[in-house]
Motif scaffolding. Structure first.
Motif, PDB file in Angstrom:
ATOM      1  N   LYS A 180     -11.812  -7.715 -56.257  1.00  0.00           N
ATOM      2  CA  LYS A 180     -13.158  -7.297 -56.616  1.00  0.00           C
ATOM      3  C   LYS A 180     -13.052  -6.077 -57.521  1.00  0.00           C
ATOM      4  O   LYS A 180     -12.424  -5.087 -57.143  1.00  0.00           O
ATOM      5  N   TYR A 219     -17.921   4.928 -50.904  1.00  0.00           N
ATOM      6  CA  TYR A 219     -17.582   3.622 -50.372  1.00  0.00           C
ATOM      7  C   TYR A 219     -18.730   3.053 -49.545  1.00  0.00           C
ATOM      8  O   TYR A 219     -19.515   3.788 -48.956  1.00  0.00           O
ATOM      9  N   ASP A 249     -15.453  -1.705 -49.212  1.00  0.00           N
ATOM     10  CA  ASP A 249     -14.487  -1.404 -50.271  1.00  0.00           C
ATOM     11  C   ASP A 249     -13.713  -0.130 -49.956  1.00  0.00           C
ATOM     12  O   ASP A 249     -13.008   0.404 -50.798  1.00  0.00           O
ATOM     13  N   ARG A 308      -9.230  -2.165 -47.353  1.00  0.00           N
ATOM     14  CA  ARG A 308     -10.513  -2.751 -47.718  1.00  0.00           C
ATOM     15  C   ARG A 308     -10.493  -4.249 -47.437  1.00  0.00           C
ATOM     16  O   ARG A 308      -9.431  -4.870 -47.359  1.00  0.00           O
TER      17      ARG A 308
END
Length: 245
Positions: free
Chosen positions: A71, A83, A118, A207
């Motif tokens: 991603k 995040y 993430d 992540r």
């Protein structure tokens, strides 16, 4: 989320989901990496009584792109943002019927939470019950009682007792099968009571993939063969929380 179990009476478990995002900066013990950009306008915040606007102009190739394994969040504002973490809200669960005494059939006793973050340090997943017991008026079903506190074990309920508990599914993304067992059965999995304080059931140190992690929780219940359990609609609330590390 609602779980219902029938054994001539109805046991209903309500699972409430509260996404619990925490935010982090890109830092270490000695350094902090701040995002930067070269453009022709923006950066400084514009504010009013009710709003605050941060903007940039002139960037190219910005936005989010994903594949099966990656991603990419390109551009200044993706770097500047903290995040994120999110958790899904599954439907209510209707648990398998119990007629008189015995165990609830696990075929319909599970719910899946999808966690997406993430955060490079990953996340922690906890559960917590609103009460130790399930209740119907003044009648209760006790929480599962492991031989060693906070240690999942193969399901075992005495004939004179009635208990309910939970198990992290063996096909969950971040499950430790050494703790929770290799099978999603009473005999092949490992079970625990759901405490009234947050208890960590899974964690991840990186992540997630773009599709997120699927964490599956099974709920079990049993009425012992010599236990008289009054008919009723037994309920308890369970909260599942995902928190960035």
């Amino acid at each position: 989320m609602r779980l219902s179990i029938f054994w001539g009476y109805i046991l209903t478990l309500f699972i409430l989901l509260f996404p619990s995002p925490l935010w982090a900066e890109m830092t270490s013990t000695n350094y902090q990496i701040n995002p930067d950009t070269i453009n022709f306008m923006g950066i400084e915040d514009a504010t009013s009584t009710n709003y605050q606007l941060g903007d940039t102009g002139g960037e190219v190739g910005t936005g989010v792109s994903t594949s099966t394994n990656y991603k990419d969040e390109a551009g200044f504002w993706h770097a500047a943002m903290d995040y994120h973490i999110s958790i899904s809200s599954p439907a209510d669960v209707v648990m398998g019927a119990i007629s008189g005494y015995g165990q609830s059939n696990l075929a319909t006793n599970s719910a899946t939470w999808n966690i997406d973050t993430d955060n490079p340090a990953g996340y922690s997943l906890t559960w917590r019950a609103s009460a130790a017991t399930m209740a119907s008026g003044g009648d209760t079903i006790a929480g599962y009682t492991p031989a060693v506190a906070d240690t999942p074990e193969v399901w075992s309920v005495a004939s004179a007792d009635s208990e309910w508990g939970a198990h992290l599914g063996a096909s969950s993304t971040s499950v430790d099968t050494g703790i929770w067992g290799l099978l999603d059965t009473y005999a092949g999995g490992k079970w625990l009571n759901v405490k009234t304080t947050d208890f960590q059931i899974a964690s991840r140190a990186t992540r997630t993939d773009p599709a997120g992690d699927d964490e599956i929780v099974f709920f079990g219940a049993e009425v012992g063969s010599s236990k008289h359990q009054p008919s009723g609609n037994y309920t308890v609330n369970v909260t599942i929380t995902a928190t960035t590390l």
